[in-house]
Design an enzyme around this catalytic site. Structure first.
Site, PDB file in Angstrom:
ATOM      1  CD  GLU A   1      -2.752   1.440   2.365  1.00  0.00           C
ATOM      2  OE1 GLU A   1      -3.582   2.365   2.339  1.00  0.00           O
ATOM      3  OE2 GLU A   1      -2.624   0.665   3.334  1.00  0.00           O
TER       4      GLU A   1
ATOM      5  CD  GLU B   1       2.468   8.041   5.088  1.00  0.00           C
ATOM      6  OE1 GLU B   1       2.743   9.244   4.948  1.00  0.00           O
ATOM      7  OE2 GLU B   1       1.489   7.493   4.526  1.00  0.00           O
TER       8      GLU B   1
ATOM      9  CG  ASP C   1       8.613  10.823  -2.634  1.00  0.00           C
ATOM     10  OD1 ASP C   1       8.123  10.367  -3.695  1.00  0.00           O
ATOM     11  OD2 ASP C   1       8.444  11.976  -2.249  1.00  0.00           O
TER      12      ASP C   1
ATOM     13  CG  ASP D   1      -1.948  15.939  -2.456  1.00  0.00           C
ATOM     14  OD1 ASP D   1      -2.786  16.463  -3.212  1.00  0.00           O
ATOM     15  OD2 ASP D   1      -1.246  16.591  -1.663  1.00  0.00           O
TER      16      ASP D   1
ATOM     17  CE  LYS E   1      -3.096  26.007  -6.191  1.00  0.00           C
ATOM     18  NZ  LYS E   1      -2.168  26.924  -5.484  1.00  0.00           N
TER      19      LYS E   1
ATOM     20  CB  THR F   1      -8.317   4.407   4.538  1.00  0.00           C
ATOM     21  OG1 THR F   1      -9.096   5.494   4.014  1.00  0.00           O
ATOM     22  CG2 THR F   1      -7.860   3.515   3.383  1.00  0.00           C
ATOM     23  CB  THR F   2      -8.275   6.689   9.227  1.00  0.00           C
ATOM     24  OG1 THR F   2      -7.702   5.561   9.896  1.00  0.00           O
ATOM     25  CG2 THR F   2      -8.761   7.694  10.263  1.00  0.00           C
ATOM     26  CE1 TYR F   3      -8.529  12.738   3.343  1.00  0.00           C
ATOM     27  CE2 TYR F   3      -9.662  11.402   1.714  1.00  0.00           C
ATOM     28  CZ  TYR F   3      -9.171  12.620   2.131  1.00  0.00           C
ATOM     29  OH  TYR F   3      -9.332  13.726   1.331  1.00  0.00           O
ATOM     30  CD  GLU F   4     -12.909   3.548   1.919  1.00  0.00           C
ATOM     31  OE1 GLU F   4     -13.772   2.918   1.298  1.00  0.00           O
ATOM     32  OE2 GLU F   4     -11.742   3.119   2.103  1.00  0.00           O
TER      33      GLU F   4
END
Length: 201
Positions: A33, A58, A85, A106, A110, A180-183
């Site tokens: 992941e 991560e 990265d 992310d 832009k 996920t936590t974000y999800e």
């Protein structure tokens, strides 16, 4: 939300014997992941699939250190962490995995930042080199424009999309989905989650 810096995060990860030494050797038993954040999803996958190995990539130790609580909760021995990265992965990992997850990367909205998107062609080339033949790239995002960009980028760079939906939680694959936590945050706000699977051909 700004990530709170945890000065000893890297040391705490090392003390749990979770941090891999690079270059790290993998084979087709591995699932990766990229951008695992706090590690909620990948640790649950590791618990549910004890015969597989899992590598959470991560960039920020202060996020990755949060995964320790899940390692302890599930008593995991098949989950490891790589602080890196995404652009450096071919130097950090040797071998090929069966699956790569991109979870809520992310979107870099832009236009001038499009080369930073994790589905830009340079990153797709990295994933192609990290996957076995017919290995699967899986993407989850709440950002429709990023999702549409990803679809076009995949098609233009030698990938075949084998499944896609603009509403993951009302789809055929939702029964096996781990949030996920974000999800969880966005689902509670009634956001639709976009999801796809692709193979390099």
């Amino acid at each position: 939300m700004r990530l709170r810096n945890i000065p000893d995060a890297l040391e705490r990860i090392q003390n749990q014997n979770l941090l891999v030494k690079t270059p790290w050797n993998i084979d087709d038993s591995w699932i990766i992941e990229i951008g695992m954040g706090k590690g909620k999803m990948i640790s649950q996958l590791a618990f549910d699939n004890p015969n597989k190995n899992f590598l959470g990539v991560e960039k920020y130790p202060s996020a990755a250190v949060k995964a320790i609580k899940y390692v302890k909760k599930y008593n995991l021995s098949n989950f490891f962490i790589l602080i890196s990265d995404a652009k450096d992965l071919l130097d950090r990992i040797k071998g090929k995995a069966s699956t790569i997850w991109l979870t809520f990367p992310d979107p870099w909205p832009k236009n001038r930042h499009y080369k930073r998107r994790l589905t830009y062609k340079d990153f797709l080339e990295i994933y192609a080199n990290l996957l076995v033949k017919d290995g699967i790239l899986k993407l989850k995002t709440d950002n429709l424009k990023f999702f549409e960009f990803s679809i076009e980028s995949l098609k233009e760079n030698g990938w075949k999309i084998t499944y896609q939906t603009n509403d993951l939680h009302n789809s055929l694959v939702n029964s096996s989905n781990i949030k996920t936590t974000y999800e969880e945050k966005w689902v509670n706000l009634n956001y639709k989650i976009h999801y796809l699977e692709a193979i390099f051909i």
